[in-house]
Design a protein around this motif. Structure first.
Motif, short mmCIF file in Angstrom:
data_model
loop_
_atom_site.label_atom_id
_atom_site.label_comp_id
_atom_site.label_asym_id
_atom_site.label_seq_id
_atom_site.Cartn_x
_atom_site.Cartn_y
_atom_site.Cartn_z
N HIS A 461 0.81 -1.21 0.00
CA HIS A 461 0.00 0.00 0.00
C HIS A 461 0.85 1.27 0.00
N ASP A 462 2.12 1.15 0.27
CA ASP A 462 3.03 2.27 0.10
C ASP A 462 3.26 2.46 -1.40
N LEU A 463 3.09 3.68 -1.89
CA LEU A 463 3.11 3.91 -3.33
C LEU A 463 4.43 3.51 -3.96
N GLY A 464 5.52 3.78 -3.30
CA GLY A 464 6.81 3.39 -3.84
C GLY A 464 6.94 1.89 -3.99
N LYS A 465 6.49 1.17 -2.98
CA LYS A 465 6.57 -0.29 -3.05
C LYS A 465 5.57 -0.87 -4.05
#
Length: 981
Positions: A461-465
């Motif tokens: 849910h982290d955009l980078g991940k």
């Protein structure tokens, strides 16, 4: 408490939109007028029904299924049943997915009286008398009471109504093939598509929404609110510019089938996609919290409020309360505040935010934060048309709250309790859901080869991940196709987005777990108390997850409640089975024009040249009939003329469509003997034998002719439509038996004709000098190998049409040459081609059955007069035990022949056979026969009517009953003298 004045009601209409850049989907220069419940409204091009009504202050769109409670938008993404409305020609349309068009007339549904004043809302007061599963226990006692309940239930059941006069629109299907298909056009899907395309593979990107970007189109990802839109712009520009990527927007991948066979519905077309590799980046569903009155209009997911603002420039309310179990609620609060909506409180079920910067941003804006609190109850106006406030309580334990609540006025309550992966396609593919206690969310594993997963559906849910996971999946798909792509290591999700227990029971109930079915907490718990401890049984007893949203928002809370009630973990409890389709499919999509690939025989061009009327037969095109010598092309006239010519002179028919199967090997005779009902171990070389195939239930599924060409070599024919199934059955059975045989489907390797009629031998004698064609040397049912001219051929003496006849099979490359030579040889005998219509009439006169026309899914040999074709002395054939059991039972029906006067009404196939007011059977074949001088046919009738001389009642067109005489078969040439000439 002073209740906050609602934003509007059914009579207050205005359209006060937010300024640009809000409203990415609407065109403000193109207003559209439409009506809802007879009241005029105005929206813009790009609005849905729900967004346009919300812009005009109307959130009440529907009534709930069971208690008729007012319902408004929950997701604004077409993921729930709260927005079901009635269009003039279509019921149960999702108002948050249906665009408005000029003059559209929309009505609510499932109400008595009016949508705003539903008289059936009083059913909610009787909820204690309608507990979960009450319908299983209430309507069958005392005996006979159902007939009184049924009319009442039928009046109340069902949602919406159909316009029976409406005409369906054009729908069709198309086939697509691609290297990689990516399901989902969010950040992970876009990144995966780009990575795979850069490696040189063809990519098909399928997105359900009108715009690419997924959450990037509406959600906020940083305190400044700039990251999402900037990232979307760069990703979408790169995807749209890439030559290796094809894009389908407003398209839904509705299922996963073996080997990445993927149906995709876009508009009025269904694509049948075959992908070598598939990447599912389907995202995740926002999850609501469960508390009293969580179904009121104005109570919606935080993402729904963000969609209203960013997609449609609509203010979802004036004064909002945010209930959250993750940091996304904080970001939604910033969005609301930025658009001028007062945020009365941010209620965080956690001890504090994970991101201190976000918490600080909220504090700087002066938005009150209530930590370790929940909404215990949503308050409402008298008619429940809108949320007007909330009661907050301190969380004392799992699902427990303390006393002394705080009330706040609001007209908007936004929820963000967590996420549920959009797991349906992945579980259809065999994936398994697990539950991670630390993140309080479901995980996916056990995926088959050539299927990849990326993004939030994979737990990120982290955009980078999310982007990195998309890169990993795209590279993995490219490498599986043999392309060079970077090796990207998989990471473990670390951002916790799910609150572990956002479920808070209230003494007065009305905390809805499943809004589709009006199921409350107590309903799920009581289902387990009735003994339904398995989640699958809970679903069937309570109907949870069986509504239009298919458990998108009820699966997770149901799993939690069942786990707690049964003392198991959530991982052990799981969720119910996900089956296709993912979304509702209309019958028009399933029945729309399809591509029906057909095969043509080697003589096809000759039939076209002769002007034949072609018809489908299985997967083949066959001539139905040919023009008469006078040039008439009319079915009955042509059919009768062709049949008469075969009876009196000679005709030729193309039978290349018959299935052909070569069985070779030391066990060939044993193999045939096990598959077919007759005896074949002692079948002489050079002879043919009728072969009937039954399945394990004793039902006749095919017939043909077994030709023994050598001690270990059989050539078996099958019906035109049954050949592929027969071949498959042969392979399947020998996988079990392990006999020494080689099985080959040679249907396409041979062309075949049947030359039939009293003069057929004289025609063949002109072109066939080996073998000897005399009656003594080549008797009925014999098989010979020889030549027609210089064409190698297999010749069979068979009598399907009841005349002297020769079936000639040659290599397919000689098909046209064979046809030409026989037509030339038969010129002096006036040989004429005949089609399948005449063939069916001729075989009917002989009483021969056609499998699939005169049989059905229950026909066994004894019913259709084929007991003579069953060898009782051999120990086994497929279906033998079932055939014996069926024959030992008193017969219930028989296939009988019947006659009617030639000038009377002709029954059609499917017309009923009656005995009084009881249906005893149906007509399977019927034609007028000039040779017999009567209307003749085959029909199923009661066993007591099978004796020749009996009378059966047939109901023909116009509901007219006619009396037909049962006669012995065959109708024509009962001594079979003509075919044995």
């Amino acid at each position: 408490m002073t209740r906050f004045e609602p934003l509007g009601d059914a009579t207050s209409r205005h359209d006060d939109r937010l300024p640009d850049p809000m409203g990415s989907l609407i065109d403000r220069d193109r207003p559209i007028d439409f009506t809802f419940e007879g009241v005029a409204y105005r929206g813009f091009q790009g609005d849905t029904i729900a967004s346009a009504l919300a812009a005009n202050g109307r959130l009440l769109l529907s009534r709930s299924f069971k208690y008729h409670r007012p319902r408004g938008p929950l997701t604004l993404a077409g993921h729930d049943a709260n927005t079901l409305v009635q269009l003039p020609d279509e019921p149960n349309v999702l108002a948050d997915a249906q665009p408005i068009i000029p003059g559209l007339a929309v009505m609510g549904q499932n109400y008595s009286g009016s949508l705003d004043h539903d008289r059936d809302m009083k059913l909610g007061k009787l909820s204690r008398f309608m507990p979960v599963g009450f319908y299983y226990r209430a309507f069958y006692k005392p005996w006979g009471i159902w007939k009184y309940w049924e009319p009442l239930i039928r009046r109340k059941a069902g949602l919406g109504h159909y316009d029976l006069e409406a005409r369906g629109e054009y729908h069709d299907k198309a086939y697509r093939f691609t290297d990689v298909m990516v399901v989902g056009g969010g950040p992970a899907g876009l990144e995966a598509a780009l990575t795979a395309a850069e490696a040189g593979v063809r990519v098909l990107l399928v997105e359900q929404q009108p715009r690419l970007g997924g959450a990037l189109t509406y959600a906020r990802f940083d305190t400044e609110g700039r990251r999402g839109e900037a990232l979307r712009a760069s990703l979408v520009a790169a995807v749209e510019a890439h030559d290796n990527i094809d894009i389908l927007c407003e398209a839904t991948c509705n299922g996963w089938f073996s080997d990445n066979y993927l149906p995709v519905i876009q508009g009025q077309r269904m694509y049948k996609v075959r992908a070598r590799e598939c990447i599912v980046a389907s995202g995740s569903f926002d999850q609501p919290a469960v508390f009293r009155n969580n179904d009121l209009p104005g109570v919606m997911l935080a993402s729904a409020a963000q969609r209203l603002m960013r997609h449609y420039a609509v203010r979802p309310g004036k004064r909002a309360v945010i209930l959250t179990g993750n940091d996304d609620g904080y970001l939604a609060a910033l969005d609301l505040h930025e658009q001028g909506i007062e945020v009365a409180a941010l209620v965080d079920m956690r001890q504090d935010a994970d991101d201190a910067d976000l918490a600080n941003a909220i504090d700087v804006l002066g938005i009150p934060r209530h930590l370790n609190h929940t909404v215990y109850e949503a308050l409402h106006d008298k008619r429940l048309h809108r949320v007007t406030g909330v009661e907050l309580r301190h969380i004392a334990g799992m699902g427990e709250v303390g006393g002394g609540g705080l009330t706040l006025a609001c007209d908007l309550l936004c929820m963000s309790a967590g996420y549920m992966p959009v797991y349906q396609l992945l579980c259809q593919a065999g994936g398994r859901l697990g539950y991670d206690e630390e993140s309080a969310g479901f995980t996916l594993g056990g995926l088959p080869a050539h299927l990849h997963v990326a993004g939030s559906v994979n737990g990120f849910h982290d955009l980078g991940k999310v982007l990195r996971d998309g890169t990993r999946a795209g590279a993995a798909a490219a490498r599986a196709l043999g392309r060079n792509a970077p090796e990207v290591s998989a990471e473990a999700p670390c951002l916790r987005t799910n609150f572990p227990w956002p479920i808070f029971a209230h003494p007065k109930g009305k905390e809805f777990v499943d809004l589709d079915e009006d199921l409350q907490i107590r309903d799920i718990v009581n289902a387990t108390r009735h003994g339904y401890r398995d989640i699958q049984l809970v679903k069937r007893f309570s109907t949870v997850g069986m509504g239009p949203s298919q458990g998108r928002h009820s699966a997770l809370p149901t799993a939690r409640l069942v786990a707690r009630a049964t003392g198991r973990s959530i991982a052990e409890t799981g969720v119910t089975t996900a089956r296709p389709p993912f979304g509702a499919e209309t019958l028009a999509h399933l029945a729309g024009r399809a591509f029906d690939p057909f095969r043509q025989t080697p003589m096809h061009r000759r039939h076209v040249e002769l002007g034949a009327r072609l018809v489908p037969a299985g997967t083949w095109q066959r001539p139905a009939f040919y023009p008469t010598p006078e040039g008439v092309l009319e079915r009955n006239r042509c059919m009768q003329a062709e049949a008469c010519h075969v009876r009196e002179q000679v005709g030729i028919i193309d039978v290349s469509t018959l299935g052909g199967l070569e069985i070779r090997g030391p066990d060939a005779a044993e193999f045939i003997n096990r598959l077919y009902t007759f005896g074949f171990l002692k079948q002489p070389v050079g002879r043919t034998r009728y072969a009937v195939m039954t399945n394990e239930q004793g039902v006749v599924i095919d017939d043909g002719v077994s030709c023994r060409l050598g001690e270990h070599h059989f050539y078996v024919t099958a019906t035109t439509s049954g050949a592929p199934g027969v071949h498959q059955s042969m392979l399947q059975w020998n996988a079990q038996w392990r006999l020494e045989v080689d099985i080959a489907n040679v249907t396409s390797a041979f062309a075949a004709v049947n030359v039939a009629g009293p003069l057929s031998r004289r025609v063949l004698e002109k072109v066939c000098h080996d073998p000897d064609l005399s009656a003594g040397a080549f008797p009925y049912l014999a098989l010979r190998e020889g030549h027609v001219g210089d064409i190698p051929a297999r010749l069979l003496r068979v009598g399907f049409v009841g005349e002297l006849g020769y079936e000639i099979h040659v290599p397919s490359r000689y098909g046209e040459s064979l046809w030409d030579r026989l037509m030339e040889a038969g010129r002096e005998f006036d040989i004429r081609p005949f089609g399948v219509e005449a063939q069916r009439l001729l075989r009917l006169e002989k009483g021969h059955v056609i499998i699939g026309q005169d049989t059905d899914g229950m026909s066994h040999p004894g019913e259709i007069g084929l007991t003579w074709a069953v060898n009782r002395s051999k120990p086994f054939f497929v279906g033998r035990r079932a055939v014996d059991i069926l024959d030992a039972q008193p017969p219930r029906r028989r296939l009988v022949g019947f006659k009617l006067p030639l000038d009377g009404p002709r029954p059609l196939e499917g017309h009923l056979v009656l005995e009084g007011d009881r249906i005893t059977g149906n007509v399977t074949s019927c034609e007028r026969s000039n040779s017999v001088g009567a209307i003749i046919g085959l029909a199923y009738a009661g066993a007591d009517k099978a004796t020749p001389g009996s009378r059966i009642t047939l109901r023909v067109e116009g509901s007219q009953d006619v009396q037909a005489e049962v006669v012995a078969l065959p109708f024509f040439d009962p001594d079979n003298a003509r075919q044995e000439l």
